[in-house]
Enzyme design. Structure first.
Site, mmCIF file in Angstrom:
data_model
loop_
_atom_site.group_PDB
_atom_site.id
_atom_site.type_symbol
_atom_site.label_atom_id
_atom_site.label_comp_id
_atom_site.label_asym_id
_atom_site.label_seq_id
_atom_site.Cartn_x
_atom_site.Cartn_y
_atom_site.Cartn_z
ATOM 1 N N LYS A 13 -3.942 9.059 1.231
ATOM 2 C CA LYS A 13 -4.142 8.696 2.644
ATOM 3 C C LYS A 13 -2.948 9.173 3.490
ATOM 4 C CE LYS A 13 -4.532 4.260 1.592
ATOM 5 N NZ LYS A 13 -4.350 4.262 0.109
ATOM 6 N N ARG A 88 -8.125 -4.357 4.365
ATOM 7 C CA ARG A 88 -8.128 -4.324 2.906
ATOM 8 C C ARG A 88 -8.891 -5.495 2.326
ATOM 9 N NH1 ARG A 88 -2.935 -1.156 2.328
ATOM 10 N NH2 ARG A 88 -2.689 -0.836 0.120
ATOM 11 N N ARG A 127 5.489 9.953 -7.218
ATOM 12 C CA ARG A 127 5.696 10.127 -5.767
ATOM 13 C C ARG A 127 7.171 9.932 -5.398
ATOM 14 N NH1 ARG A 127 2.202 6.711 -1.717
ATOM 15 N NH2 ARG A 127 2.877 5.018 -3.059
ATOM 16 N N ARG A 155 9.609 4.469 -3.839
ATOM 17 C CA ARG A 155 9.272 3.144 -3.330
ATOM 18 C C ARG A 155 9.447 2.084 -4.417
ATOM 19 N NH1 ARG A 155 3.647 3.654 -0.130
ATOM 20 N NH2 ARG A 155 3.203 1.780 -1.334
ATOM 21 N N ARG A 166 -1.546 -3.423 -8.146
ATOM 22 C CA ARG A 166 -2.070 -2.901 -6.873
ATOM 23 C C ARG A 166 -3.506 -2.402 -7.055
ATOM 24 N NH1 ARG A 166 2.537 1.202 -5.356
ATOM 25 N NH2 ARG A 166 1.165 1.834 -3.658
HETATM 26 P P1 AP5 Z 1 -0.059 9.356 -0.844
HETATM 27 O O1 AP5 Z 1 -0.634 10.241 0.214
HETATM 28 O O2 AP5 Z 1 1.327 8.860 -0.631
HETATM 29 O O3 AP5 Z 1 -1.070 8.166 -1.197
HETATM 30 P P2 AP5 Z 1 -1.557 6.919 -0.331
HETATM 31 O O4 AP5 Z 1 -3.045 6.862 -0.434
HETATM 32 O O5 AP5 Z 1 -0.953 6.949 1.040
HETATM 33 O O6 AP5 Z 1 -0.946 5.759 -1.247
HETATM 34 P P3 AP5 Z 1 -0.100 4.452 -0.939
HETATM 35 O O7 AP5 Z 1 0.501 4.063 -2.261
HETATM 36 O O8 AP5 Z 1 0.868 4.638 0.183
HETATM 37 O O9 AP5 Z 1 -1.200 3.456 -0.576
HETATM 38 P P4 AP5 Z 1 -1.165 1.964 -0.703
HETATM 39 O O10 AP5 Z 1 -2.453 1.698 -0.047
HETATM 40 O O11 AP5 Z 1 -0.979 1.335 -2.008
HETATM 41 O O12 AP5 Z 1 0.209 1.553 0.007
HETATM 42 P P5 AP5 Z 1 0.514 0.863 1.382
HETATM 43 O O13 AP5 Z 1 1.792 1.406 1.861
HETATM 44 O O14 AP5 Z 1 -0.661 0.897 2.285
HETATM 45 O O15 AP5 Z 1 -0.139 10.186 -2.233
HETATM 46 C C1 AP5 Z 1 0.381 9.649 -3.422
HETATM 47 C C2 AP5 Z 1 1.059 10.779 -4.246
HETATM 48 O O16 AP5 Z 1 0.055 11.692 -4.673
HETATM 49 C C3 AP5 Z 1 2.084 11.611 -3.467
HETATM 50 O O17 AP5 Z 1 3.173 11.907 -4.289
HETATM 51 C C4 AP5 Z 1 1.338 12.898 -3.087
HETATM 52 O O18 AP5 Z 1 2.202 14.016 -3.024
HETATM 53 C C5 AP5 Z 1 0.331 13.022 -4.223
HETATM 54 N N1 AP5 Z 1 -0.956 13.587 -3.769
HETATM 55 C C6 AP5 Z 1 -1.620 13.271 -2.616
HETATM 56 N N2 AP5 Z 1 -2.782 13.959 -2.538
HETATM 57 C C7 AP5 Z 1 -2.848 14.716 -3.677
HETATM 58 C C8 AP5 Z 1 -3.816 15.630 -4.196
HETATM 59 N N3 AP5 Z 1 -4.948 15.910 -3.518
HETATM 60 N N4 AP5 Z 1 -3.571 16.207 -5.403
HETATM 61 C C9 AP5 Z 1 -2.419 15.935 -6.098
HETATM 62 N N5 AP5 Z 1 -1.469 15.074 -5.649
HETATM 63 C C10 AP5 Z 1 -1.678 14.465 -4.456
HETATM 64 O O19 AP5 Z 1 0.684 -0.680 0.937
HETATM 65 C C11 AP5 Z 1 1.824 -1.135 0.204
HETATM 66 C C12 AP5 Z 1 1.771 -2.655 0.079
HETATM 67 O O20 AP5 Z 1 1.820 -3.270 1.391
HETATM 68 C C13 AP5 Z 1 0.490 -3.240 -0.564
HETATM 69 O O21 AP5 Z 1 0.578 -3.262 -1.979
HETATM 70 C C14 AP5 Z 1 0.447 -4.658 0.042
HETATM 71 O O22 AP5 Z 1 1.355 -5.509 -0.602
HETATM 72 C C15 AP5 Z 1 0.962 -4.411 1.469
HETATM 73 N N6 AP5 Z 1 -0.134 -4.134 2.419
HETATM 74 C C16 AP5 Z 1 -0.323 -2.991 3.137
HETATM 75 N N7 AP5 Z 1 -1.422 -3.097 3.917
HETATM 76 C C17 AP5 Z 1 -1.931 -4.317 3.701
HETATM 77 C C18 AP5 Z 1 -3.075 -5.013 4.199
HETATM 78 N N8 AP5 Z 1 -3.920 -4.427 5.073
HETATM 79 N N9 AP5 Z 1 -3.305 -6.267 3.744
HETATM 80 C C19 AP5 Z 1 -2.470 -6.863 2.866
HETATM 81 N N10 AP5 Z 1 -1.383 -6.266 2.344
HETATM 82 C C20 AP5 Z 1 -1.112 -5.000 2.757
#
Ligand code: AP5
Length: 216
Positions: A13, A88, A127, A155, A166
């Site tokens: 994402k 979510r 990552r 991270r 997660r």
């Molecule tokens: P990347 O693009 O970084 O992935 P992402 O989908 O953004 O993953 P996140 O881990 O950031 O999502 P998340 O939803 O767990 O975290 P968030 O910060 O929202 O890609 C990942 C890796 O893969 C990178 O190294 C990239 O280079 C590689 N890659 C990408 N595309 C590729 C491809 N096509 N091929 C090969 N490699 C590729 O949430 C963190 C925490 O915050 C949660 O656990 C929770 O505690 C809290 N939180 C956030 N939002 C909420 C909510 N709405 N409600 C409750 N808690 C919440």
């Protein structure tokens, strides 16, 4: 354009967001980023948030809903938004409907990035982020140049044990949003297990006007 980016942790994402926001001139609203920025300050709220994120648990709905409601009130959201990581849970989705209807707005698309769990674990543990620019790399799939290596950070929640929780949270609490938005005719499924360029092409094809079933 009012878009939700839905998908498991590590689906890509954050990687794909830049192209969408620059093409449509809309801000990216990442609840993960908002939460991480809040955690950087030493306050009672930051300790409370950390308690959840360190374990890979979702932060309670009321807290996140308030953050998103505040963010949607900022002037840059007038032209639209890309919600990354929100909603979510079904309760968050219902709260979002209320936030939007109060503002006379509605969703255009819900993009779902689909990637198998074993690939997600590899993506997340490899990552790394460049501290200064925020640019996301992957040690194997998108290796950083040696010039930025000293400034790469991992991270706190990108460890193998936390990622398992997660993913569990995603399947239990977030995946029910898939039938929820499908029933509203908003869901656009994207195969996220392809090279980033191919994923990007699929995303833009899904955002074509002909793919839309509701408009602002
Ligand atoms: P990347 O693009 O970084 O992935 P992402 O989908 O953004 O993953 P996140 O881990 O950031 O999502 P998340 O939803 O767990 O975290 P968030 O910060 O929202 O890609 C990942 C890796 O893969 C990178 O190294 C990239 O280079 C590689 N890659 C990408 N595309 C590729 C491809 N096509 N091929 C090969 N490699 C590729 O949430 C963190 C925490 O915050 C949660 O656990 C929770 O505690 C809290 N939180 C956030 N939002 C909420 C909510 N709405 N409600 C409750 N808690 C919440």
């Amino acid at each position: 354009m009012n878009i939700i980016f839905l998908g498991p942790p590590g689906a890509g994402k954050g990687t794909q967001a830049d192209a969408i926001i620059s093409t449509y001139g809309i801000p990216q609203i990442s609840t993960g980023e908002i939460i991480r920025n809040t955690i950087r300050c030493d306050t009672p709220l930051s300790h409370e948030l950390r308690h959840y994120t360190d374990r890979g648990n979702l932060v309670p709905d009321e807290l996140v809903n308030r953050m998103v409601d505040d963010r949607l009130s900022k002037p840059d959201c007038a032209t639209g938004f890309l919600l990354d990581g929100f909603p979510r849970t079904i309760r968050q989705a219902e709260a979002l409907e209320q936030m939007l209807s109060r503002r006379g707005r509605r969703l255009d698309h819900v993009l779902l990035l689909e990637v198998p769990d074993d690939i997600l674990v590899k993506r997340i543990t490899g990552r790394r982020m460049h501290k200064q620019s925020g640019r996301i790399y992957h040690l194997e799939f998108d290796p950083p140049p040696s010039s930025v290596t000293p400034d790469l950070v991992q991270r706190d929640d990108d460890t193998e044990s936390v990622i398992k929780n997660r993913l569990r949270e995603y399947h239990e609490k977030t995946a029910p949003l898939i039938p929820f938005y499908d029933a509203l005719g908003l869901l656009r499924r994207i195969d996220g297990h392809q090279p980033p360029e191919a994923v990007r092409r699929c995303i833009f094809a899904a955002l074509e006007p002909s793919s839309s079933s509701r408009t602002t």
